[in-house]
Design an enzyme around this catalytic site. Structure first.
Site, mmCIF file in Angstrom:
data_model
loop_
_atom_site.group_PDB
_atom_site.id
_atom_site.type_symbol
_atom_site.label_atom_id
_atom_site.label_comp_id
_atom_site.label_asym_id
_atom_site.label_seq_id
_atom_site.Cartn_x
_atom_site.Cartn_y
_atom_site.Cartn_z
ATOM 1 N N TYR A 245 10.204 -33.353 -24.243
ATOM 2 C CA TYR A 245 8.757 -33.123 -24.256
ATOM 3 C C TYR A 245 8.139 -33.508 -22.926
ATOM 4 C CZ TYR A 245 8.121 -38.179 -24.769
ATOM 5 O OH TYR A 245 8.137 -39.520 -24.551
ATOM 6 N N SER B 23 11.157 -42.423 -21.250
ATOM 7 C CA SER B 23 9.990 -41.630 -20.875
ATOM 8 C C SER B 23 9.805 -41.834 -19.374
ATOM 9 C CB SER B 23 8.762 -42.115 -21.638
ATOM 10 O OG SER B 23 7.623 -41.444 -21.153
ATOM 11 N N ARG C 200 2.849 -47.862 -25.444
ATOM 12 C CA ARG C 200 3.392 -48.687 -24.364
ATOM 13 C C ARG C 200 2.796 -50.089 -24.451
ATOM 14 N NH1 ARG C 200 2.117 -47.213 -18.249
ATOM 15 N NH2 ARG C 200 0.055 -48.010 -18.839
ATOM 16 N N ARG D 32 -3.058 3.174 8.548
ATOM 17 C CA ARG D 32 -3.368 2.006 7.717
ATOM 18 C C ARG D 32 -2.211 1.025 7.720
ATOM 19 N NH1 ARG D 32 -4.651 4.931 2.089
ATOM 20 N NH2 ARG D 32 -5.823 3.016 1.716
ATOM 21 N N CYS E 48 5.756 -38.807 -18.885
ATOM 22 C CA CYS E 48 4.370 -39.160 -19.193
ATOM 23 C C CYS E 48 3.547 -39.394 -17.939
ATOM 24 C CB CYS E 48 4.316 -40.379 -20.101
ATOM 25 S SG CYS E 48 4.971 -41.860 -19.337
ATOM 26 N N LYS F 214 0.831 -1.196 0.000
ATOM 27 C CA LYS F 214 0.000 0.000 0.000
ATOM 28 C C LYS F 214 0.872 1.257 0.000
ATOM 29 C CE LYS F 214 -3.764 -0.550 2.416
ATOM 30 N NZ LYS F 214 -4.336 -0.825 3.737
ATOM 31 N N ARG G 115 -3.816 -1.070 -6.626
ATOM 32 C CA ARG G 115 -3.065 -2.339 -6.653
ATOM 33 C C ARG G 115 -3.537 -3.136 -7.855
ATOM 34 N NH1 ARG G 115 -6.076 -4.689 -1.343
ATOM 35 N NH2 ARG G 115 -8.163 -4.308 -2.106
ATOM 36 N N ARG H 27 -1.687 -46.128 -23.831
ATOM 37 C CA ARG H 27 -1.725 -47.339 -22.997
ATOM 38 C C ARG H 27 -2.544 -48.402 -23.709
ATOM 39 N NH1 ARG H 27 -3.843 -43.194 -20.047
ATOM 40 N NH2 ARG H 27 -2.613 -42.281 -18.359
ATOM 41 N N HIS I 122 -7.650 -43.517 -9.323
ATOM 42 C CA HIS I 122 -7.930 -43.972 -10.687
ATOM 43 C C HIS I 122 -9.006 -43.102 -11.320
ATOM 44 C CE1 HIS I 122 -10.012 -46.476 -13.705
ATOM 45 N NE2 HIS I 122 -8.777 -46.808 -14.038
ATOM 46 N N GLY J 99 8.075 -42.254 -16.240
ATOM 47 C CA GLY J 99 6.743 -42.564 -15.726
ATOM 48 C C GLY J 99 6.722 -42.153 -14.265
ATOM 49 N N THR J 100 6.498 -40.877 -14.050
ATOM 50 C CA THR J 100 6.716 -40.358 -12.692
ATOM 51 C C THR J 100 5.619 -40.755 -11.696
ATOM 52 O OG1 THR J 100 5.830 -38.265 -13.483
ATOM 53 C CG2 THR J 100 8.221 -38.441 -13.281
ATOM 54 N N ASN J 101 4.493 -41.278 -12.178
ATOM 55 C CA ASN J 101 3.519 -41.795 -11.204
ATOM 56 C C ASN J 101 4.126 -42.976 -10.469
ATOM 57 O OD1 ASN J 101 1.774 -39.970 -12.246
ATOM 58 N ND2 ASN J 101 0.511 -41.448 -13.345
ATOM 59 N N ASP J 102 4.563 -43.975 -11.246
ATOM 60 C CA ASP J 102 5.168 -45.145 -10.620
ATOM 61 C C ASP J 102 6.511 -44.802 -9.987
ATOM 62 O OD1 ASP J 102 3.592 -47.447 -10.565
ATOM 63 O OD2 ASP J 102 3.731 -47.647 -12.741
ATOM 64 N N GLY K 43 -5.491 -10.786 7.435
ATOM 65 C CA GLY K 43 -5.335 -11.031 8.866
ATOM 66 C C GLY K 43 -4.894 -9.804 9.656
ATOM 67 N N MET L 108 -4.464 -5.642 10.949
ATOM 68 C CA MET L 108 -5.313 -4.663 11.604
ATOM 69 C C MET L 108 -6.149 -3.885 10.586
ATOM 70 S SD MET L 108 -4.378 -1.308 13.765
ATOM 71 C CE MET L 108 -4.642 -0.268 12.352
HETATM 72 P P1 ADP Z 1 -7.801 -2.055 3.343
HETATM 73 O O1 ADP Z 1 -6.421 -2.573 3.236
HETATM 74 O O2 ADP Z 1 -8.690 -2.878 4.184
HETATM 75 O O3 ADP Z 1 -8.386 -1.680 2.012
HETATM 76 P P2 ADP Z 1 -7.290 0.753 3.701
HETATM 77 O O4 ADP Z 1 -6.113 1.182 4.473
HETATM 78 O O5 ADP Z 1 -7.196 0.828 2.239
HETATM 79 O O6 ADP Z 1 -7.684 -0.700 4.187
HETATM 80 O O7 ADP Z 1 -8.527 1.595 4.194
HETATM 81 C C1 ADP Z 1 -9.834 1.254 3.918
HETATM 82 C C2 ADP Z 1 -10.605 2.442 3.468
HETATM 83 O O8 ADP Z 1 -10.496 3.500 4.406
HETATM 84 C C3 ADP Z 1 -10.139 3.060 2.181
HETATM 85 O O9 ADP Z 1 -10.637 2.433 1.064
HETATM 86 C C4 ADP Z 1 -10.684 4.464 2.285
HETATM 87 O O10 ADP Z 1 -12.012 4.476 1.841
HETATM 88 C C5 ADP Z 1 -10.601 4.719 3.746
HETATM 89 N N1 ADP Z 1 -9.437 5.556 3.973
HETATM 90 C C6 ADP Z 1 -8.160 5.187 4.215
HETATM 91 N N2 ADP Z 1 -7.351 6.245 4.334
HETATM 92 C C7 ADP Z 1 -8.132 7.323 4.182
HETATM 93 C C8 ADP Z 1 -7.901 8.732 4.189
HETATM 94 N N3 ADP Z 1 -6.685 9.238 4.357
HETATM 95 N N4 ADP Z 1 -8.939 9.546 3.978
HETATM 96 C C9 ADP Z 1 -10.176 9.047 3.769
HETATM 97 N N5 ADP Z 1 -10.469 7.753 3.760
HETATM 98 C C10 ADP Z 1 -9.466 6.901 3.960
HETATM 99 MG MG MG Z 2 3.760 -47.299 -14.736
HETATM 100 MG MG MG Z 3 -7.887 -0.502 0.793
#
Ligand code: ADP
Ligand code: MG
Ligand code: MG
Length: 885
Positions: A863, A777, A630, A96, A843, A26, A352, A574, A468, A779-782, A105, A107
């Site tokens: 191949y 050839s 074969r 962020r 194969c 980001k 992204r 086969r 199979h 025969g990597t299964n066997d 996962g 924050m």
């Molecule tokens: P995530 O990785 O979950 O997308 P972000 O860090 O992109 O989290 O934040 C989620 C949302 O929070 C963004 O899509 C945006 O709408 C809002 N946001 C983040 N930073 C700002 C900011 N500086 N001003 C306004 N909205 C923000």
């Molecule tokens: Mg075989």
């Molecule tokens: Mg985002």
């Protein structure tokens, strides 16, 4: 010392080698957008290096670091003309998280940081918008209370819901300034109650608390689990982005949204996305309000009344459109973008590379080459070969409503509907009268080939992804769900039970081999569209690759399919599959049960014309291309009669008492048939069988030659060789038959004799074996089976334990194992010492696995051979392997 904190506009980021590693995904992209001159709210990134230091330093932020953060803040303050914590014009921040790759996962983002009981009033005054200020403050308490102070979110939501109920309104937007005022008090009380701490009023305490929380979330359970699943190293750490807030919730000329630069599901070069007026951040995805479309076209297509951004904010829309084009040009890829509009001013908050379907990935890559954005090489490298699978099979029409009754393994992709049948005979019978069937078996065996071919789909209760059923189904391109332990099959009652219902023979089900779903009734399917783009991409791939791609096939139908998909020959035909045909199996049984060579020869002579006919057809289809045939491989007992009816039938033909047949069956029984009397061991014991097969091959070739039809180039392959003597005896036998046929028909036939390398001893003694083999050839299964000493058909029982305990990172029958790969390399090296011109191929099932294909390419094979439906995947994977060299 390298700077640990970087302003989005800092030129220093240009000097960083891997900006994403240092700034997180980001942060790197925010800084990139900033340098492109796009409207990005000012801010800075605290690098991943600081995360490392944080953990080394007892999870504290050092004073030095805090000073640096304050200095960076001052730069932002100057730029936006607001002051953090100011009582006249307060600066608010978003904090962020941002690791190298986006990680669910981690924050959640905290918005509106810097508000407290005093600054909230300043904000209200400054913007003359009390409602907005209070709304922002309550959002902040909610997020901060939850993410940093650990108060569960539902406490706050409950308060809002109750409040709306008392007031008699439905939407958050119906609440006014005084409503939020009251709720803010309640929120703070809740925080105090649950977190045993006051909500912090000091804005610096807020900021440092949020930054620490981001770092701490790197070691949260959620993040650890996600890292484990996705093989993300713990050392990477996360960066933190601190950014001045822009507001999409200040009124009707404000908005926030998410947009893709091209349509992620079909790849059309049209922007696609959603937005909400008068909203902040998460509102778009939170589902509390229904978002509106960005473009007018999409809105009309979806038959929605709520106006699109294009219609409501045409000027901002045009500006956004322009920026999206610019971003694509810059990144040379489809982007997934987040933005906010504050009082008609557009701000970019994230970009992204966007996730997309296989179909859209192909279209986008080809279009971008046309648009001169990327090269053909980049286009070819950009597509995940495995994802092509979904383009090659009919898939379920997801618009249909479905009732999933059980699940199994997604063993062979594609969807199929049909009547449930429990035997191959029934499948064949119904297919003959034009009815679709799903063959349901506990597991399948080579005997079921005809039934599997006849059925539209296959469902088994036992067996893994390489059972199979799975292997054969993939080979035939039949959808298959295997190993569904959720179904209980009763052959006698002709029904199977799931936890919720019983399905009887003749009832219709649908299986989805792409997801493993078993569905009641018929579901509409959509035919695969092998569009012009797809074949174009394949053509480019073909120009880059050096490996040849062949197919594993033994029926004319599969051979044709494979050829249409671009197969350049057959790597494994086969011959035993040709034995199971109804007309032939009796002669096969007769041959096996014969007591004398004479009797056996009679039976073999009956089989010869059948085999010859098969070969003629296949050799014609693969005209001018190599076909590796074969000779008989499986243990003979696989062909034996089982039912009383079958035994009686054979007894009649061979003119022996039933008792005697039963004794013979008993004699042929083996304790460990995979390591028993099979492969070339059959050829040693019963040379007449191999002789018949060779005769069929050579006579087919002679016949084609006489008719002046260009045939395939035959490569005769001896299975399961482990010693020099075996291959020598077998080769002499092939040559003997060849010269007999040539003399008899007065023709000259070109052919090769080679062997499968599928036993460790063969790999190690490859130099000796290569004296008599013109090709290897693998025969990597066997070979996998015999290298590990693990039976493929039984591995399903413990494979999961092995994967869970990290003994295997992936099923070695799916992607080639290092040890097996070593054996292949040894055999290549030793074989080549003996015979420089030795032709090399693979194969096993691995021939269709992109990772294994890369290995084959690096190991110098000529191949790979795979199931017909994986041919396009292999073509692309081979090109990528070459381009990565
Ligand atoms: P995530 O990785 O979950 O997308 P972000 O860090 O992109 O989290 O934040 C989620 C949302 O929070 C963004 O899509 C945006 O709408 C809002 N946001 C983040 N930073 C700002 C900011 N500086 N001003 C306004 N909205 C923000
Ligand atoms: Mg075989
Ligand atoms: Mg985002």
């Amino acid at each position: 010392m390298k700077k640990l904190i970087l302003n989005f506009k800092s030129k220093d980021s240009k000097k960083i080698k891997n900006p994403k590693n240092f700034l997180g995904g980001k942060g790197a992209n925010l800084s990139e957008m900033g340098k492109m001159g796009l409207p990005v709210p000012p801010g800075f990134t605290i690098s991943t290096k600081v995360c490392e230091i944080f953990y080394k330093d007892k999870k504290r932020l050092s004073q030095n670091l805090i000073n640096q953060i304050k200095r960076e803040l001052q730069i932002i303050e100057k730029e936006v003309g607001k002051k953090f914590g100011d009582l006249k014009n307060p600066l608010l921040l978003s904090v962020r998280s941002g690791a190298r790759v986006s990680m669910p996962g981690m924050m959640d983002t905290i918005l509106n940081l810097g508000l407290n009981d005093k600054t909230v009033n300043a904000l209200a005054l400054k913007t003359s918008n009390g409602r907005f200020a209070k709304d922002s403050y309550r959002r902040f308490i909610q997020m901060y209370g939850n993410v940093v102070m650990g108060v569960e979110g539902y406490h706050f939501e409950e308060l809002i819901e109750n409040y709306k109920l008392t007031k008699g309104v439905l939407l958050d937007t119906d609440l006014d300034e005084s409503d939020w005022d009251g709720l803010i008090k309640d929120f703070k009380r809740t925080v105090k109650d649950k977190a045993k701490k006051d909500f912090p009023q000091n804005v610096y305490e807020q900021l440092l608390g949020a930054i620490s929380a981001v770092f701490l979330s790197w070691e949260s359970n959620r993040a650890k689990v996600y890292r484990k699943l996705n093989q993300i190293p713990a050392e990477w750490g996360t960066a933190v982005n601190v950014q001045s807030m822009v507001f999409g919730n200040m009124g009707e000329d404000c908005a926030t949204g998410v947009v893709f630069t091209r349509n992620p599901s079909n790849g059309l070069n049209e922007i696609y996305g959603e937005y909400l007026i008068n909203a902040q951040g998460e509102d778009v995805v939170a589902g509390t309000r229904t978002p509106q479309y960005i473009t007018k076209k999409e809105r009309i297509k979806a038959k929605v009344k709520a106006l699109s951004m294009e219609e409501v904010m045409p000027t901002v829309y045009k500006q956004l459109h322009k920026i999206l084009k610019k971003l694509e040009k810059h990144y040379k890829d489809m982007q997934d973008v987040e933005f906010t509009v504050e009082n008609k001013k557009l701000w970019m908050l994230q970009t992204r590379s966007g996730k997309r379907t296989a179909k859209s990935a192909v279209k986008i890559a080809v279009d971008m080459v046309k648009e001169k954005l990327i090269s053909k090489k980049e286009a070819v490298l950009r597509i995940d070969p495995n994802s092509l699978d979904t383009l090659l099979h009919p898939t379920l029409d997801e618009k249909d409503s479905i009732n999933v009754i059980a699940n199994g393994l997604p063993a062979s992709p594609g969807a199929a509907s049909g009547k449930v049948v429990f035997s191959s005979e029934e499948a064949e019978r119904l297919t003959a009268i034009m009815q679709d069937t799903i063959l349901v078996r506990v597991e399948t065996s080579p005997e079921d080939i005809q039934g599997m071919h006849a059925a539209k789909g296959i469902l088994t209760a036992r067996g893994g992804m390489t059972s199979h059923a799975a292997v054969v189904a993939r080979g035939m391109g039949r959808p298959c769900v295997s190993g569904s332990s959720e179904i209980d099959i009763n052959y006698e009652n002709k029904s199977f039970k799931t936890s919720s219902m019983e399905i009887k023979e003749g009832e219709i089900i649908t299986i989805d081999g792409s997801t493993g779903r078993i569905i009641q009734g018929r579901v509409a399917t959509v035919k695969p569209e092998i569009s012009g783009d797809f074949s174009k991409l394949m053509m480019w791939a073909d120009n880059f690759r050096k490996l040849n791609i062949r197919t594993n096939s033994e029926t004319p139908k599969d051979t044709k399919t494979a050829k249409d998909f671009g197969a350049e020959g057959i790597g494994l035909c086969r011959t035993e599959h040709m034995f199971f045909d109804e007309e032939r199996i009796l002669s096969v049984r007769e041959m096996i049960l014969s007591k004398t060579i004479e009797d056996r020869s009679i039976a073999l002579n009956k089989l010869l014309p059948h085999q010859k006919k098969d070969f003629i057809e296949i050799f014609k289809i693969m005209s001018r291309l190599p076909v590796t045939v074969r000779l008989l491989d499986p243990p003979l007992h696989e062909f034996l009669p089982r039912t009383n009816k079958e035994i009686n039938e054979v007894a009649n033909v061979v003119n022996l008492p039933v008792k005697e047949i039963e004794i013979r069956i008993e004699e042929l029984h083996e304790q460990n048939p995979m390591l028993g009397h099979r492969g070339c061991r059959l050829g040693i014991s019963f040379p007449e069988i191999y002789e018949m097969q060779c005769r069929a091959i050579f006579e087919a070739l002679a016949e084609l030659q006489k008719k002046k039809i260009k045939s395939a180039f035959p490569e005769i392959m001896i299975p399961l060789v482990s010693t020099e003597a075996e291959i020598k005896i077998m080769k002499d036998l092939v040559i003997k038959v060849a010269s007999e046929v040539q003399k008899q028909h007065k023709v000259k036939i070109k052919f090769m004799v080679g062997t499968m390398i599928e036993l460790p001893r063969a790999a190690i003694k490859a130099k000796e074996i290569a004296k008599h083999a013109e090709f290897f050839s693998f025969g990597t299964n066997d070979l996998t089976q015999t290298t590990f000493g693990i039976s493929r058909d039984d591995s399903g029982k413990f494979l999961n334990d092995y994967i869970e305990n990290k003994i295997f990172s992936i099923d070695p029958f799916v992607s080639i194992d290092e040890g097996v790969a070593d054996l292949v390399e040894i055999a290549v090296e030793k074989g080549k010492i003996q015979n420089k011109k030795l032709k090399l191929g693979i194969c096993g099932e691995h021939g269709g696995d992109p990772k294994s294909i890369e290995f084959c390419s690096n190991a110098g094979l000529n191949y790979v051979s795979c199931s017909p439906y994986r041919v396009p995947i292999a073509r692309l994977a081979a090109a990528q392997a070459e381009l990565k060299k």
